[in-house]
Design a protein around this motif. Sequence first.
Motif: not given
Lengths: 642, 72
Positions: A24-49
């Motif tokens: 959610v911080f990433f979205n707020a800082l960059t305005g880009l979307y990434v997956d938000v999940a309540n489970y360890p291991g859901t953000t596997l690819d590194i997003a950058c913006g």
Amino acid sequence: MEGNIPAGNKKIVLVGNPNVGKSVFFNALTGLYVDVANYPGTTLDIACGRCSSDVVFDTPGIYGISSFNVEEEITRDIILSADVVVNVVDAVHLERDLFFTLQIIDMGVPLVVALNMVDEAGREGLKINVQLLEELLGVPVVATVAVENAGMDELKRKICLARPGRVEPFLLERLSRLSPPLSRAEALLVLEGDPAVSRRCGVQPGKERDALYRNRRERVNRIVARVVEESRAGAGIAARLGHWMILPVTGFPLLLFTLWLVYELVGVFIAQIVVDLTESIMTGYYEPAVRSLIGALVPPGSVLNTILAGQHGLLTMTVTYLIGLLLPLVTGAFLVLSVLEDSGYLPRIATLIDRILSWLGLNGQAVIPLILGFGCVTMACITTRLLGSDRERRLAIFLLALGVPCSAQTAIAASVLAGPGASYMALYILFMFSIVVCTGILLNRFLPGRPSPLLIELPPLRLPRLQNVLRKTWNKSYSFIKEAFPLFAGGMLFLGVLDIFGLLQQIRNLLAPITVNWLHLPAEAADIFIMGFIRKEFGAAAVLDLQMLPLQKLVIILTLSLTVPCIASTMVIFKERGWREGLLIWSAVLAMAFFIGGVAARLLEAFSQAGAVQTPALFGMIILCLAAVLVFARLPLSGKAS
Amino acid sequence: MTLDKVKKGQVVKITGIPNEMVRVQAIRFGISEGTVVVCREVVPAGPVVVARNKQEIAIGRSLARTILVEPC
């Protein structure tokens, strides 16, 4: 990725434990979307913006850095090259999260701490002294509620105030004694015995991890004792529900209720009511319109017309299947999965059925890929990465490839078997269940190694945010359809071309011994298997058009469910397991599917009288076989143990 | 005694975690040798759930058998 950063601009890296709301911080800082999940291991690819002129990197949720898994390695290397680290910590779980924070501070990287979910901490009766925390850590701390955008502007302002935090003098002294002199971050990781960093720096890995970790743990506990004030022990409804979820007496009914809800939503509402509507729109309005349009431009009966608007037409059947059938099904499946992920229910299901999965050589964590597999096997194969050992990843992928039908398939199986009746559906479920259980038990018995034990965190139960769930559902469904479209179109084109040149008939004849003699199916069923290779659910959808006996319908659905999933999942299996093992899994599953299909056909025929299957007798027979395998697998093991 | 023998509601002190990987993971979760935890739940024949403040961890039965604790 790193070459694109203009000189003078900062590389900002977001790090934190799983479930702290980092994305959610990433979205707020960059305005880009990434997956938000309540489970360890859901953000596997590194997003950058981008955030004004700086570049922001998101990282997987981890509990600390070293070389225990790929996520930690990736994050470690990104932190090593960072200008500023923004560490998101969960205010409710300061004791857990500050451990990672202190590790980053010990590394000497400029840091800002975002103290997130302060609202939840307040509800739990926790009061946190932010100023004192800032003083004790020696870095800026900002209280935030990311999902409500509270504190985000202050955080953005404070990023430029990031600085290295307070360290114990003894540690600095110990680090400076290392030779050759290394950067502080590298020196710390070397002391903690990180093999990769030591190799890179050309030194022996240190042996002080236990001592350093224990010291860090004590510091964290001291800090937390000073900054957190607990006003009352709050055992809210969420905490109580969380306990009911893991106790078998209440947990299994809750799980069954959840699965029933999912079935009602995906299996009944979407697969029947919504799909009926969308399909009738597509076949009633869309297809005739396209046919008449194409007919006006290209003469009917010509090769091009057949390819575009014929039986396997690119613009007719492909689009109808994709939009009318798959899109609603896939959206429904992803909606359910997003809710399950964001709520924190999945780790509790893992705890509940840990014991049962241990018979299959897996621990409770494997329930996540296995449940996700009912949504999409491709996606599920990727999530097997969160399993602890290679042996478990191998087992889980094999079971996924063989016995877990994806959402589209399950729905089609349901609609094909709805004709013959409920007893056929029950037989199908029993067949699939026994095959998965037997395969798991036997693999566990004969694969070298032992199942690794469960050690999992139970995150707090949260009501999923509608906005996050919808966004995630949309993103996943969109990328699924985007990825499926060329495969479908290619498959259809391939079939169309084969048909025009009469090659389809030849392949049918080639496959005839298998489909006709072994599986006792009509020769046209070969088409379905060919299409099934391209996209499994696609082949299954074609079953609806074939005229067959109820018994044959069951056999073909069973065989199709067992064959290796679509091309996309085949590719993922190869990617995750390597070419050699991928090929082995792929051919083993294919051979098993056809073998079991034939056996099932004979069983069904043997147990039927005057065209009707004697269901109770067959049920008894299958359960007996299952029991036999169980006993067979248990006996030699206990013999070895004694 | 070992962690799998602990009853629901009992407060125990962790005295030994033999497996290195598990020890490292547990210390990050907030549980190290010497930590006092409360047993929140024992799933019959399944994992043991222990808690320290707000942090809950599920530990598989086979792993719990290797973890040494003493009642306090």
